[in-house]
Design a protein around this motif. Structure first.
Motif, mmCIF file in Angstrom:
data_model
loop_
_atom_site.group_PDB
_atom_site.id
_atom_site.type_symbol
_atom_site.label_atom_id
_atom_site.label_comp_id
_atom_site.label_asym_id
_atom_site.label_seq_id
_atom_site.Cartn_x
_atom_site.Cartn_y
_atom_site.Cartn_z
ATOM 1 N N THR A 118 57.407 27.129 10.151
ATOM 2 C CA THR A 118 56.165 27.884 10.016
ATOM 3 C C THR A 118 55.003 27.147 10.670
ATOM 4 O OG1 THR A 118 56.916 28.923 7.965
ATOM 5 C CG2 THR A 118 54.540 28.862 8.349
ATOM 6 N N ASN A 119 54.887 25.866 10.404
ATOM 7 C CA ASN A 119 53.800 25.078 10.994
ATOM 8 C C ASN A 119 53.888 25.053 12.512
ATOM 9 O OD1 ASN A 119 52.774 24.515 8.452
ATOM 10 N ND2 ASN A 119 53.798 22.521 8.299
ATOM 11 N N GLU A 120 55.099 24.985 13.052
ATOM 12 C CA GLU A 120 55.260 24.966 14.504
ATOM 13 C C GLU A 120 54.804 26.280 15.127
ATOM 14 O OE1 GLU A 120 56.701 22.417 16.874
ATOM 15 O OE2 GLU A 120 55.619 21.516 15.176
ATOM 16 N N LEU A 121 55.270 27.402 14.587
ATOM 17 C CA LEU A 121 54.937 28.699 15.181
ATOM 18 C C LEU A 121 53.462 29.058 15.013
ATOM 19 C CD1 LEU A 121 58.079 30.867 14.358
ATOM 20 C CD2 LEU A 121 57.209 30.260 16.621
ATOM 21 N N ASN A 122 52.807 28.449 14.065
ATOM 22 C CA ASN A 122 51.382 28.711 13.876
ATOM 23 C C ASN A 122 50.503 27.724 14.635
ATOM 24 O OD1 ASN A 122 51.665 30.971 12.190
ATOM 25 N ND2 ASN A 122 51.906 29.684 10.368
ATOM 26 N N SER A 123 51.131 26.806 15.372
ATOM 27 C CA SER A 123 50.359 25.821 16.134
ATOM 28 C C SER A 123 50.037 26.343 17.528
ATOM 29 C CB SER A 123 51.132 24.505 16.229
ATOM 30 O OG SER A 123 52.341 24.692 16.945
#
Length: 369
Positions: A118-123
């Motif tokens: 989730t953190n990766e795709l929202n970066s």
């Protein structure tokens, strides 16, 4: 399978092997700093006192015990750590393919794994504001269904547009190292669209890449069938993982059930290898393991040697000449034909005439009074 041991057999032996005492490590790994280090899970050990097996006996090999640290990871480099994605603003028709998501090796649970993705795709690398791609990606896990739910919410410049994120489990360039089991999907390209949430196909299995530890050795070559290749292989034993990460996997003598009878004349060197279900090496991350290999002996006829040097019993294993799966299949077919031929010969040998009457010399003629 069981064998009868008698007092006349050569005395049983147990080889206690510690990977720390290896004569040679046979695999290395690349460290983060660019250096390499040996993998303790794959090594050769040279026996200082050769074990010579009498010509009228054969060896029975089994795993007596093992102590293996659960220090390997459920997300592993180049095994299940890479996710190829493609992101599209369906409304505008713009598509871009960012760099793949690479999950650092480690032991994840369903929540920490979802948090990282989730953190990766929202970066920033996965958002393209200049081309009207801006969204919030979310993953939630249901303890009832054991599945993930995926959602996309357009924001900023993408409000009112339809955003699609594709996870390329099938057509991605890194599809051979995809964590599709850990994300709950079949092998297919998955479309997550902002107009509706998506529930994973299957139950999530964070240990999908490894359900057991396989101990393999050069001492056995055809005692255990491996369904991956469909042929008999050098698996000595499979150990279930019944502890949590960070614990110790034990195999005890009372659990040893599988034994392989082999045709070895001498044992001077052992090769030990730990793998997962798909024959991939297990990185113990610097820790060592111990195994105890039990060798019993029974009286048995040596394999029938044919003029071309082939054995009726094709259980002889040579470290220098390990046969390919195709060769093993061919040898198995030949073995079946040779056994039938031998049985036919033995049947013909048993066809003998009626024995002469005791006391009656050969060629005698009865004399009448």
């Amino acid at each position: 399978m069981s064998y009868t041991l008698s007092s006349g057999n050569m005395a049983s032996k147990i080889l206690y092997i510690n990977s720390e005492d290896a004569s040679q490590y046979l695999a290395t790994k690349l460290n983060v700093d660019g250096t390499t280090s040996p993998l303790n899970c794959y090594f050769n050990y040279t026996v200082k006192e050769n074990i010579e097996i009498p010509s009228n006996q054969r060896a029975i090999i089994s795993l007596n015990s093992a102590t293996i640290p659960y220090s390997f990871y459920n997300i592993r480099d180049d095994v299940n750590d890479t996710i190829d994605v493609r992101i599209t603003n369906v409304t505008d028709g713009f598509t871009f393919t960012p760099t793949p998501i690479i999950v650092p090796a480690g032991n994840y649970d369903v929540y920490s794994f979802a948090e990282y993705i989730t953190n990766e795709l929202n970066s920033a690398p996965y958002q393209d504001v200049g081309n009207d791609i801006e969204f919030t990606f979310a993953m939630s896990f249901s303890t009832d269904s054991q599945k993930y739910t995926y959602t996309i919410s357009p924001k900023g410049v993408s409000v009112g547009d339809v955003i699609k994120v594709e996870i390329l489990f099938n057509t991605g360039i890194n599809s051979f190292k995809k964590p599709f089991i850990e994300l709950g999907f079949r092998i297919r390209d998955v479309d997550i669209i902002s107009t509706a949430s998506l529930i994973s196909d299957n139950v999530v299995d964070m240990n999908g890449s490894i359900h057991g530890v396989y101990v393999r050795t050069n001492l056995v070559s055809n005692g255990t069938l491996d369904s991956q290749n469909g042929v008999f292989s050098n698996i000595l034993s499979r150990l279930p993982i019944n502890v949590n990460a960070g614990g110790i996997i034990f195999a005890t003598p009372n659990e040893a059930s599988h034994k392989s009878i082999v045709d070895l004349r001498s044992i001077s060197q052992l090769t030990i290898r730990l793998t997962d279900d798909r024959n991939r090496l297990l990185d113990l991350n610097g820790l060592h393991f111990q195994v105890a290999i039990e060798i019993n002996f029974i009286y048995a006829e040596r394999p029938h040697i044919l003029p071309n040097g082939r054995n009726i019993d094709d259980s002889f294993y040579s470290v220098k000449n390990d046969m390919s799966p195709q060769q093993r299949i061919l040898n198995a077919q030949r073995q079946t034909a040779l056994i039938k031929e031998q049985e036919k010969e033995m049947k013909n040998k048993r066809k003998v005439g009626r024995p002469r009457k005791v006391g009656r010399p050969k060629g005698s003629t009865k004399i009448n009074d």
